[in-house]
Design a protein around this motif. Structure first.
Motif, PDB file in Angstrom:
ATOM      1  N   GLU A 150     -69.953  24.503 -12.069  1.00  0.00           N
ATOM      2  CA  GLU A 150     -71.276  24.320 -11.200  1.00  0.00           C
ATOM      3  C   GLU A 150     -72.290  25.339 -10.336  1.00  0.00           C
ATOM      4  N   LYS A 166     -76.720  26.291  -7.926  1.00  0.00           N
ATOM      5  CA  LYS A 166     -76.195  25.626  -7.757  1.00  0.00           C
ATOM      6  C   LYS A 166     -76.458  24.577  -8.815  1.00  0.00           C
ATOM      7  N   THR A 167     -75.640  24.413 -10.071  1.00  0.00           N
ATOM      8  CA  THR A 167     -75.945  23.666 -11.067  1.00  0.00           C
ATOM      9  C   THR A 167     -76.827  22.149 -10.464  1.00  0.00           C
ATOM     10  N   ASN A 168     -76.301  21.375  -9.580  1.00  0.00           N
ATOM     11  CA  ASN A 168     -76.389  20.408  -9.052  1.00  0.00           C
ATOM     12  C   ASN A 168     -77.783  20.115  -8.382  1.00  0.00           C
ATOM     13  N   ILE A 169     -78.324  21.286  -7.915  1.00  0.00           N
ATOM     14  CA  ILE A 169     -80.006  21.107  -7.583  1.00  0.00           C
ATOM     15  C   ILE A 169     -80.640  21.318  -8.286  1.00  0.00           C
ATOM     16  N   ILE A 213     -80.051  19.708 -10.951  1.00  0.00           N
ATOM     17  CA  ILE A 213     -79.759  17.730 -11.712  1.00  0.00           C
ATOM     18  C   ILE A 213     -80.828  17.462 -11.139  1.00  0.00           C
ATOM     19  N   GLU A 214     -80.591  17.687  -9.451  1.00  0.00           N
ATOM     20  CA  GLU A 214     -81.188  16.622  -8.444  1.00  0.00           C
ATOM     21  C   GLU A 214     -82.809  17.114  -8.570  1.00  0.00           C
ATOM     22  N   GLU A 215     -83.023  18.222  -9.076  1.00  0.00           N
ATOM     23  CA  GLU A 215     -84.687  18.669  -9.023  1.00  0.00           C
ATOM     24  C   GLU A 215     -85.650  18.068 -10.436  1.00  0.00           C
ATOM     25  N   ASN A 271     -83.745  14.974 -11.580  1.00  0.00           N
ATOM     26  CA  ASN A 271     -84.186  13.754 -11.606  1.00  0.00           C
ATOM     27  C   ASN A 271     -85.046  13.321 -10.963  1.00  0.00           C
ATOM     28  N   GLU A 272     -85.945  14.140  -9.582  1.00  0.00           N
ATOM     29  CA  GLU A 272     -86.548  14.359  -8.938  1.00  0.00           C
ATOM     30  C   GLU A 272     -88.191  13.555  -9.233  1.00  0.00           C
ATOM     31  N   THR A 282     -89.243  17.398  -9.877  1.00  0.00           N
ATOM     32  CA  THR A 282     -89.869  18.910  -9.998  1.00  0.00           C
ATOM     33  C   THR A 282     -89.470  19.663 -11.750  1.00  0.00           C
TER      34      THR A 282
END
Length: 237
Positions: free
Chosen positions: A28, A46-49, A51-53, A55-56, A58
């Motif tokens: 996490e 946070k790892t999920n941040i 991952i979101e970047e 995927n987007e 960024t």
């Protein structure tokens, strides 16, 4: 998704690159380090941040721009010794994972090491930054001898700061060597020293005319350090 030592590059004009230094066991939390920032420190995200970047779009995974696999046989004994010395300074610090990534705990670890080795905190931070930026390997601490000396480059002096050794005798402050002073040096070598040297050793100067006037020798005839040494020995005879 991510592995330790992965390098991520952000889109945009700066294209900042960060290295993943550590990932928590549950995945996490991730610690990152900005590779090209000389004042960078490890940051917990946070790892999920990330991952979101990713995927987007960024941020993207890129080939490591710094980490290099060095052939042990190509490392000089001098470089190997310096690397091992550097490693002995920070090994106890970097092995304290994840404590070393906490600002307060890192400060305590560096404080202990600084007292043990009688070195400044700045020296430890410099080594730590190099270690983290270059892939967290022992060879990341190899000295950059190839970057030393500024080969082929002329370093510009700050006009307001006197470079070189402070004046020991007299009241003169001294000056930095600029182009006008360099020109005087070249003239002195061409017109005075070379002529004196040729006369001293009994050579015939290639620039001498029948009229008795001396011409400046070509660049290839300028004295080298061994020339100065030879003249000094001759004067001692």
């Amino acid at each position: 998704m991510f592995l330790v030592n992965d390098v991520l590059e952000y889109s945009g004009p700066n294209q900042n690159q960060i290295r993943i230094l550590w990932i928590s066991s549950a995945g996490e939390n991730t610690v990152t380090f900005e590779i090209n920032n000389p004042k960078a420190m490890p940051e917990l995200v946070k790892t999920n941040i990330l991952i979101e970047e990713l995927n987007e779009g960024t941020v993207k995974l890129v080939t490591d721009p710094v980490l290099k696999i060095t052939d042990p046989s190509l490392i000089s004994e001098k470089a190997r010794k310096k690397r091992d010395e550097n490693w002995s300074l920070i090994c106890d610090i970097v092995r304290n994972v994840p404590a070393v990534f906490s600002k307060s705990k890192r400060h305590s670890l560096i404080q202990t090491a600084a007292q043990k080795h009688s070195m400044s905190h700045v020296a430890f931070y410099r080594l730590l930054r190099r270690y983290w930026a270059r892939g967290q390997t022992v060879n990341a601490l190899l000295p950059d001898y190839k970057n030393s000396g500024g080969k082929g480059k002329i370093r510009e002096a700050n006009p307001s700061v006197k470079r070189g050794r402070p004046v020991q005798l007299g009241s003169l402050v001294g000056v930095n060597v600029d182009e006008s002073i360099k020109k005087l040096f070249r003239i002195a070598i061409s017109r005075m020293f070379v002529v004196k040297f040729w006369r001293k050793v009994g050579w015939t100067a290639p620039g001498k005319r029948a009229s008795g006037k001396w011409l400046c020798p070509t660049t290839r005839d300028f004295p080298i350090i061994s020339t100065f040494i030879t003249l000094k020995r001759l004067e001692a005879l």
